[in-house]
Enzyme design. Sequence first.
Site, short mmCIF file in Angstrom:
data_model
loop_
_atom_site.label_atom_id
_atom_site.label_comp_id
_atom_site.label_asym_id
_atom_site.label_seq_id
_atom_site.Cartn_x
_atom_site.Cartn_y
_atom_site.Cartn_z
N ASP A 115 0.82 -1.22 0.00
CA ASP A 115 0.00 0.00 0.00
C ASP A 115 0.85 1.27 0.00
O ASP A 115 2.08 1.21 0.16
CB ASP A 115 -0.95 0.00 1.21
CG ASP A 115 -0.25 -0.37 2.52
OD1 ASP A 115 1.00 -0.37 2.57
OD2 ASP A 115 -0.96 -0.66 3.49
N ASN B 13 -7.29 -3.04 14.96
CA ASN B 13 -8.67 -3.43 14.63
C ASN B 13 -8.74 -4.62 13.67
O ASN B 13 -9.80 -4.95 13.17
CB ASN B 13 -9.43 -2.24 14.04
CG ASN B 13 -8.77 -1.70 12.76
OD1 ASN B 13 -7.86 -2.32 12.22
ND2 ASN B 13 -9.23 -0.56 12.29
N HIS C 190 -7.10 -4.78 10.78
CA HIS C 190 -6.90 -4.46 9.37
C HIS C 190 -5.60 -5.09 8.86
O HIS C 190 -4.66 -5.30 9.62
CB HIS C 190 -6.95 -2.94 9.11
CG HIS C 190 -5.75 -2.15 9.50
ND1 HIS C 190 -5.81 -0.86 9.94
CD2 HIS C 190 -4.42 -2.46 9.52
CE1 HIS C 190 -4.59 -0.42 10.19
NE2 HIS C 190 -3.73 -1.37 9.94
N GLU D 179 -9.69 -1.82 6.00
CA GLU D 179 -10.27 -1.59 7.31
C GLU D 179 -11.49 -2.51 7.52
O GLU D 179 -12.01 -3.08 6.56
CB GLU D 179 -10.70 -0.12 7.42
CG GLU D 179 -9.56 0.88 7.22
CD GLU D 179 -8.60 0.95 8.41
OE1 GLU D 179 -8.73 0.15 9.36
OE2 GLU D 179 -7.70 1.81 8.37
P1 PGA Z 1 2.63 -1.35 12.67
O1 PGA Z 1 1.41 -1.27 11.67
O2 PGA Z 1 3.49 -2.46 12.20
O3 PGA Z 1 3.31 -0.02 12.56
O4 PGA Z 1 2.05 -1.60 14.02
C1 PGA Z 1 0.82 -2.43 11.18
C2 PGA Z 1 -0.49 -2.10 10.50
O5 PGA Z 1 -1.18 -1.17 10.93
O6 PGA Z 1 -0.84 -2.79 9.55
#
Ligand code: PGA
Length: 242
Positions: free
Chosen positions: A70, A138, A140, A145
């Site tokens: 992404d 959450n 995701h 999301e």
């Molecule tokens: P993080 O993010 O590795 O910075 O915790 C992961 C995500 O939100 O997919």
Amino acid sequence: MTKFKEIKANTYEDMSNEAATIIFDALKESKQFSLGLATGSTPEGMYDALAKKINEANLDLSELTTFNLDEYVGLDESNDQSYHYFMEQHFFSKLDIPQENIHILDGVAEDLQKEVEDYEALIDEVGIDIQVLGIGRNGHIAFNEPGTDFNSLTHKVQLTDETIEDNSRFFESIDDVPTEAVSMGLQTIMKAKTIILLISGDNKKNARDLFISGEVTEDIPVSILHNHDNVILITDSAARGE
Ligand code: PGA
């Protein structure tokens, strides 16, 4: 029925090494390889360990292809919060991967619809052998999301307030966090032959619980992985509440 395998690592470093070793071994086996990559704090240690292993072994990466999950809409590669920038800093600058084999969605493309369609088509053409994933609190995965269609392909997304808040730690102010992104869809991610899901830290315990509950619902994007035959979950003890 749960099909995924969980590697229960102890520390964050152990988790990172486990992931790096799996990928390194696969790269050693097959010169022509397609790797799906993720950004965020979670895979940073894995990138360090993997780059080190590759360089120590002098592995030839001339036929490696990469696809990132992404990118934020509106940030170009010179922006230090863009995922282009992150990947360059944490991984690509340490290695010799042909520039034309590195694929990251262009968040400043004039025609974003064409951008996401072309990206999906390229993934269909090349395939992804191993896709690395982090996870949001959450549940995701990438910028998909809760509520995202399980059939979604690469698409433009609106970030939730929770994700904007989580990601604001990297920006000067929460107002600087982009509100939109382009992201592989859930169906895109499912096209990968093998998926490595990394979960680290006590703030992600809830996300792991959501996943291992086994419930499959669009309210929990990561739960789609229960429909995939080759998922390797790698956790550290904090993510398991141990
Ligand atoms: P993080 O993010 O590795 O910075 O915790 C992961 C995500 O939100 O997919």
